[in-house]
Motif scaffolding. Sequence first.
Motif, mmCIF file in Angstrom:
data_model
loop_
_atom_site.group_PDB
_atom_site.id
_atom_site.type_symbol
_atom_site.label_atom_id
_atom_site.label_comp_id
_atom_site.label_asym_id
_atom_site.label_seq_id
_atom_site.Cartn_x
_atom_site.Cartn_y
_atom_site.Cartn_z
ATOM 1 N N UNK A 1 11.072 20.774 61.321
ATOM 2 C CA UNK A 1 9.781 19.895 61.952
ATOM 3 C C UNK A 1 9.130 20.440 61.418
ATOM 4 N N UNK A 2 8.867 21.556 60.895
ATOM 5 C CA UNK A 2 7.791 22.770 60.315
ATOM 6 C C UNK A 2 7.860 22.094 58.717
ATOM 7 N N UNK A 3 8.709 21.797 58.203
ATOM 8 C CA UNK A 3 8.655 21.181 57.022
ATOM 9 C C UNK A 3 8.036 19.349 56.725
ATOM 10 N N UNK A 4 7.843 18.984 58.051
ATOM 11 C CA UNK A 4 8.283 17.319 57.564
ATOM 12 C C UNK A 4 6.722 16.835 57.459
ATOM 13 N N UNK B 1 6.161 13.877 49.795
ATOM 14 C CA UNK B 1 7.082 13.848 48.890
ATOM 15 C C UNK B 1 7.729 11.999 48.182
ATOM 16 N N UNK B 2 8.389 12.106 50.232
ATOM 17 C CA UNK B 2 9.050 11.337 49.990
ATOM 18 C C UNK B 2 8.340 9.267 49.644
ATOM 19 N N UNK B 3 7.627 9.830 50.328
ATOM 20 C CA UNK B 3 6.099 8.727 49.278
ATOM 21 C C UNK B 3 6.349 8.121 47.812
ATOM 22 N N UNK B 4 5.757 9.618 47.157
ATOM 23 C CA UNK B 4 5.660 9.187 45.916
ATOM 24 C C UNK B 4 7.130 9.214 45.455
ATOM 25 N N UNK B 5 8.230 9.973 45.739
ATOM 26 C CA UNK B 5 9.198 9.834 44.905
ATOM 27 C C UNK B 5 9.657 8.225 45.572
#
Length: 66
Positions: free
Chosen positions: A37-40, A46-50
């Motif tokens: 939850x804290x890292x979301x 980062x996922x979008x850029x990946x």
Amino acid sequence: MLQLLMAMAFSAAPLTLYVPPVRSLSLFVETMETLCRECAPYSHGAVARLRLGLSRIFAGLARALR
């Protein structure tokens, strides 16, 4: 002799070292949920850029293979 070797090789005793006790499993799961939850918010960017980077790489490969 083969039976003794197989019994020693597939003994379940070492496997108990990798499985946490049930009483601490719920605390572990709760901690992992909190961490996720804290890292979301940070991981979403980062996922979008990946995904964007991978799509550009695959598009370039598709153009090169034509």
